[in-house]
Design a protein around this motif. Structure first.
Motif, PDB file in Angstrom:
ATOM      1  N   MET A 122       8.015 -12.071   1.936  1.00 10.98           N
ATOM      2  CA  MET A 122       6.912 -11.161   1.641  1.00 10.98           C
ATOM      3  C   MET A 122       6.143 -11.601   0.399  1.00 10.98           C
ATOM      4  SD  MET A 122       8.527  -7.395   2.418  1.00 10.98           S
ATOM      5  CE  MET A 122       7.114  -6.661   1.634  1.00 10.98           C
ATOM      6  N   TYR A 123       6.850 -12.030  -0.627  1.00  7.71           N
ATOM      7  CA  TYR A 123       6.175 -12.461  -1.855  1.00  7.71           C
ATOM      8  C   TYR A 123       5.271 -13.663  -1.586  1.00  7.71           C
ATOM      9  CZ  TYR A 123       5.454 -14.468  -6.469  1.00  7.71           C
ATOM     10  OH  TYR A 123       4.879 -15.015  -7.590  1.00  7.71           O
ATOM     11  N   ARG A 160       3.885 -14.598   1.247  1.00  3.87           N
ATOM     12  CA  ARG A 160       2.739 -14.237   2.076  1.00  3.87           C
ATOM     13  C   ARG A 160       1.697 -13.469   1.274  1.00  3.87           C
ATOM     14  NH1 ARG A 160       5.814 -12.116   7.597  1.00  3.87           N
ATOM     15  NH2 ARG A 160       6.459 -14.183   8.355  1.00  3.87           N
ATOM     16  N   LEU A 161       2.135 -12.538   0.446  1.00  2.00           N
ATOM     17  CA  LEU A 161       1.184 -11.766  -0.352  1.00  2.00           C
ATOM     18  C   LEU A 161       0.459 -12.658  -1.353  1.00  2.00           C
ATOM     19  CD1 LEU A 161       3.320  -8.554  -1.003  1.00  2.00           C
ATOM     20  CD2 LEU A 161       1.373  -8.786   0.551  1.00  2.00           C
ATOM     21  N   TYR A 162       1.169 -13.580  -1.938  1.00  4.24           N
ATOM     22  CA  TYR A 162       0.576 -14.482  -2.929  1.00  4.24           C
ATOM     23  C   TYR A 162      -0.513 -15.339  -2.284  1.00  4.24           C
ATOM     24  CZ  TYR A 162       0.263 -18.213  -6.405  1.00  4.24           C
ATOM     25  OH  TYR A 162      -0.196 -19.131  -7.314  1.00  4.24           O
ATOM     26  N   LEU A 183      -3.692 -13.395  -0.902  1.00  2.52           N
ATOM     27  CA  LEU A 183      -4.682 -13.016  -1.907  1.00  2.52           C
ATOM     28  C   LEU A 183      -5.483 -14.223  -2.405  1.00  2.52           C
ATOM     29  CD1 LEU A 183      -2.627 -10.436  -3.973  1.00  2.52           C
ATOM     30  CD2 LEU A 183      -4.739  -9.954  -2.734  1.00  2.52           C
ATOM     31  N   LEU A 231      -2.937  -5.791   3.068  1.00 12.76           N
ATOM     32  CA  LEU A 231      -1.883  -6.586   2.447  1.00 12.76           C
ATOM     33  C   LEU A 231      -0.526  -6.307   3.079  1.00 12.76           C
ATOM     34  CD1 LEU A 231      -2.788  -6.455  -1.365  1.00 12.76           C
ATOM     35  CD2 LEU A 231      -2.636  -8.499   0.076  1.00 12.76           C
ATOM     36  N   TRP A 232      -0.318  -5.069   3.498  1.00 13.37           N
ATOM     37  CA  TRP A 232       0.972  -4.712   4.069  1.00 13.37           C
ATOM     38  C   TRP A 232       1.033  -4.993   5.566  1.00 13.37           C
ATOM     39  CZ3 TRP A 232       5.778  -4.283   3.105  1.00 13.37           C
ATOM     40  CH2 TRP A 232       6.632  -3.547   3.926  1.00 13.37           C
ATOM     41  N   VAL A 256      -0.925  -9.085   6.120  1.00 16.98           N
ATOM     42  CA  VAL A 256      -0.439 -10.229   5.349  1.00 16.98           C
ATOM     43  C   VAL A 256       1.082 -10.253   5.289  1.00 16.98           C
ATOM     44  CG1 VAL A 256      -0.496 -11.373   3.105  1.00 16.98           C
ATOM     45  CG2 VAL A 256      -2.561 -10.283   4.002  1.00 16.98           C
ATOM     46  N   ALA A 257       1.707  -9.133   4.954  1.00 17.75           N
ATOM     47  CA  ALA A 257       3.161  -9.120   4.778  1.00 17.75           C
ATOM     48  C   ALA A 257       3.915  -9.169   6.102  1.00 17.75           C
ATOM     49  CB  ALA A 257       3.578  -7.878   3.994  1.00 17.75           C
ATOM     50  N   VAL A 301      -6.674 -12.336   3.316  1.00 16.47           N
ATOM     51  CA  VAL A 301      -6.662 -10.875   3.391  1.00 16.47           C
ATOM     52  C   VAL A 301      -8.061 -10.285   3.263  1.00 16.47           C
ATOM     53  CG1 VAL A 301      -6.361 -10.476   0.902  1.00 16.47           C
ATOM     54  CG2 VAL A 301      -5.466  -8.810   2.534  1.00 16.47           C
TER      55      VAL A 301
END
Length: 287
Positions: free
Chosen positions: A117-118, A120-122, A125, A189-190, A193-194, A260
């Motif tokens: 998850m970290y 993918r979020l990074y 963005l 984002l959730w 992306v996540a 995103v």
């Protein structure tokens, strides 16, 4: 010189005539009095009945307004769940269980979920969007046509009102950047992306489709969970539109290089346009 008396019959006829005119005059006065009393009673009854009649007209107008939207706020005929807290708690439990299942299967185990998850979020963005692919634009157009037709037919779209001329213009334009952030950026984002594997992860096409399906199911269940208490979120029409929006955002997410920002703008702008331009505010205002 005295006049000769007339025949007895003439005298009796005179007395009868004077008596009849007196009776007729009395009857005329009595009828006028009755008319006056009836007029007073009618005016009194009308004045006492007017508030009740006005209230009935107001209620009928409100009912007509609700009927034009397909029911009262949220549309009782379209409710997919009762308002009980237990049902929303069940939707929340289903949402979290599916999130754990999807991320666990994608990552190979629950221990790797946080790192996945970290990452993918990074990158979601930081990734700049690429020009949208042709298939994602066709998918977006199809979702827009289906959603617009369904919204108009089901009366969850109540008509177009331009945002540059609302009752309070600052409300509509002031809410636009807020909605681009929430629900736009944060929800994308959730839910995109996540929960969705990026194209650079080397995931199979079957896993991408499987993840997209469950991410969409989680996205719909999210609108029924504990934090969404208003009746409009249990409206089946809203859930259909949410599903179409989720499909469109998924297509734009993959079609623009897994960034995103395009689905965030699409998500926030679509919600803002429905609320302030297509009558969605009424479903929150009357709840």
């Amino acid at each position: 010189m005295d006049m000769p008396a007339g025949p007895p019959g003439d005298e009796e006829a005179g007395r009868a005539g004077r008596h009849g005119s007196g009776v007729a005059g009395g009857a005329g006065n009595g009828f006028a009095e009755v008319q006056a009393r009836l007029a007073v009673m009618t005016a009194s009854a009308a004045s006492s009945a007017w508030p009740a009649q006005a209230e009935a007209w107001a209620g009928a107008a409100a009912a007509s307004s609700r009927a034009s939207r397909g029911g009262a706020a949220g549309g009782e005929d379209w409710q997919v769940l009762p308002p009980a807290l237990a049902w929303r708690a069940a939707a929340s439990a289903f949402e979290f269980l599916c999130v754990g299942l999807v991320l666990g299967l994608q990552s190979g185990g629950l221990k790797e979920v946080m790192s996945t998850m970290y990452g993918r979020l990074y990158w979601g963005l930081l990734q700049l969007p690429s020009p949208p692919s042709r298939w994602s634009l066709w998918l977006l157009l199809g979702c827009a046509l289906v959603g617009g037709s369904f919204g108009a037919a089901s009366k969850i779209f109540t008509g177009f009102a331009p945002p540059w001329n609302p009752v309070q213009p600052w409300t509509a334009w002031g809410c636009l950047p807020v909605m681009l952030l929430v629900p736009g950026l944060l929800e994308e984002l959730w839910f995109r992306v996540a929960l969705l594997p990026a194209t650079g992860e080397g995931t199979s096409e079957q896993m991408v489709l499987w993840s997209a399906f469950w991410a969409l199911a989680i996205f719909i269940a999210y609108h029924l969970n504990l934090i969404h208490a208003r009746a409009v979120f249990r409206d089946g029409r809203l859930l259909v539109l949410a599903a179409l929006l989720g499909v469109a955002c998924t297509g734009i997410f993959y079609g623009c290089g897994c960034s995103v920002w395009p689905p965030a703008v699409l998500h926030g702008a679509a919600v803002w346009f429905w609320i302030f331009c297509l009558g969605g505010y009424d479903f929150f205002d009357d709840d």
